[in-house]
Design a protein around this motif. Structure first.
Motif, PDB file in Angstrom:
ATOM      1  N   GLY A   9     -36.288   6.443  -4.644  1.00  0.00           N
ATOM      2  CA  GLY A   9     -36.057   6.220  -6.064  1.00  0.00           C
ATOM      3  C   GLY A   9     -36.209   7.508  -6.857  1.00  0.00           C
ATOM      4  N   GLY A  10     -35.848   7.443  -8.130  1.00  0.00           N
ATOM      5  CA  GLY A  10     -35.981   8.614  -8.976  1.00  0.00           C
ATOM      6  C   GLY A  10     -35.212   8.457 -10.268  1.00  0.00           C
ATOM      7  N   SER A  17     -25.759   9.143  -8.125  1.00  0.00           N
ATOM      8  CA  SER A  17     -26.012   8.348  -6.916  1.00  0.00           C
ATOM      9  C   SER A  17     -27.451   8.530  -6.447  1.00  0.00           C
ATOM     10  CB  SER A  17     -25.071   8.782  -5.786  1.00  0.00           C
ATOM     11  OG  SER A  17     -23.719   8.583  -6.123  1.00  0.00           O
ATOM     12  N   LEU A  18     -27.943   7.500  -5.769  1.00  0.00           N
ATOM     13  CA  LEU A  18     -29.217   7.545  -5.075  1.00  0.00           C
ATOM     14  C   LEU A  18     -29.089   6.745  -3.792  1.00  0.00           C
ATOM     15  CD1 LEU A  18     -31.885   6.877  -7.877  1.00  0.00           C
ATOM     16  CD2 LEU A  18     -31.576   9.008  -6.612  1.00  0.00           C
ATOM     17  N   ARG A  19     -29.877   7.108  -2.801  1.00  0.00           N
ATOM     18  CA  ARG A  19     -29.957   6.304  -1.595  1.00  0.00           C
ATOM     19  C   ARG A  19     -31.403   5.881  -1.383  1.00  0.00           C
ATOM     20  NH1 ARG A  19     -28.697   7.361   4.809  1.00  0.00           N
ATOM     21  NH2 ARG A  19     -30.612   8.603   4.671  1.00  0.00           N
ATOM     22  N   PHE A  68     -22.593  -0.356  -4.683  1.00  0.00           N
ATOM     23  CA  PHE A  68     -23.748  -0.311  -3.786  1.00  0.00           C
ATOM     24  C   PHE A  68     -23.330  -0.724  -2.385  1.00  0.00           C
ATOM     25  CE2 PHE A  68     -27.344  -1.217  -7.100  1.00  0.00           C
ATOM     26  CZ  PHE A  68     -26.849  -0.202  -7.902  1.00  0.00           C
ATOM     27  N   THR A  69     -23.975  -0.125  -1.395  1.00  0.00           N
ATOM     28  CA  THR A  69     -23.722  -0.480  -0.004  1.00  0.00           C
ATOM     29  C   THR A  69     -25.047  -0.599   0.742  1.00  0.00           C
ATOM     30  OG1 THR A  69     -21.619   0.725  -0.039  1.00  0.00           O
ATOM     31  CG2 THR A  69     -22.516   0.119   2.113  1.00  0.00           C
ATOM     32  N   TYR A  80     -31.022   0.718   4.325  1.00  0.00           N
ATOM     33  CA  TYR A  80     -30.679   1.626   3.241  1.00  0.00           C
ATOM     34  C   TYR A  80     -29.901   0.886   2.147  1.00  0.00           C
ATOM     35  CZ  TYR A  80     -31.602   4.975   6.982  1.00  0.00           C
ATOM     36  OH  TYR A  80     -32.176   5.676   8.008  1.00  0.00           O
ATOM     37  N   LEU A  81     -30.001   1.428   0.955  1.00  0.00           N
ATOM     38  CA  LEU A  81     -29.162   0.961  -0.143  1.00  0.00           C
ATOM     39  C   LEU A  81     -28.563   2.193  -0.797  1.00  0.00           C
ATOM     40  CD1 LEU A  81     -28.185  -1.570  -1.692  1.00  0.00           C
ATOM     41  CD2 LEU A  81     -29.987  -1.079  -3.369  1.00  0.00           C
ATOM     42  N   GLN A  82     -27.296   2.433  -0.530  1.00  0.00           N
ATOM     43  CA  GLN A  82     -26.582   3.532  -1.166  1.00  0.00           C
ATOM     44  C   GLN A  82     -26.072   3.047  -2.511  1.00  0.00           C
ATOM     45  OE1 GLN A  82     -26.039   6.803  -0.119  1.00  0.00           O
ATOM     46  NE2 GLN A  82     -25.191   7.071  -2.182  1.00  0.00           N
ATOM     47  N   MET A  83     -26.461   3.737  -3.560  1.00  0.00           N
ATOM     48  CA  MET A  83     -26.090   3.324  -4.906  1.00  0.00           C
ATOM     49  C   MET A  83     -25.272   4.419  -5.562  1.00  0.00           C
ATOM     50  SD  MET A  83     -29.656   1.553  -6.140  1.00  0.00           S
ATOM     51  CE  MET A  83     -30.522   3.118  -6.295  1.00  0.00           C
TER      52      MET A  83
END
Length: 124
Positions: A9-10, A17-19, A68-69, A80-83
């Motif tokens: 997070g961040g 994007s964030l993963r 999201f993936t 994982y959650l790729q956003m």
């Protein structure tokens, strides 16, 4: 027992994007289906995405489809959650969850184990 620890997070600007990662430890030898939920201030925890243990079936909240993936790496006991294309409305604490249930994976009550969450903040 299964322990889940989220990370990744961040703070990110809109469009970024964030993963997120969720590492599982403990009794991970069983085939847990995994989910991601989120909770914004003053709101209830809501479903974001879920995957079966094999990754063969995935489910998404309508508003995150195409952005999201969710993926799983069973060798690493990690989901994982790729956003991508993040929006300010995506701001929330994101939680990882695990369950042996095979139905109702969009429902938080289906899950047996939860992580402590990771904060995602999207600035406009």
């Amino acid at each position: 027992q299964v322990q889940l620890i989220e990370s990744g997070g961040g703070l990110v600007q809109a469009g970024g994007s964030l993963r997120l990662s969720c590492a599982a430890s403990g009794r991970t030898g069983r085939r847990y289906n995994m989910g991601w939920f989120r909770q914004a201030p003053g709101k209830e925890r809501e479903f974001v995405a879920a995957t079966t243990w094999s990754g063969g079936s995935t489910y998404y909240k309508e508003s995150v489809k195409g952005r999201f993936t969710i993926t799983t790496d069973n060798a690493k006991n990690t989901v994982y959650l790729q956003m991508n294309s993040l929006k300010p409305d995506d701001t929330a604490v994101y939680y990882c969850a695990a369950t042996l249930n095979t139905v109702a994976l969009r429902s938080r009550v289906a899950y047996d184990y939860w992580g402590r969450g990771t904060q995602v903040t999207v600035s406009s």
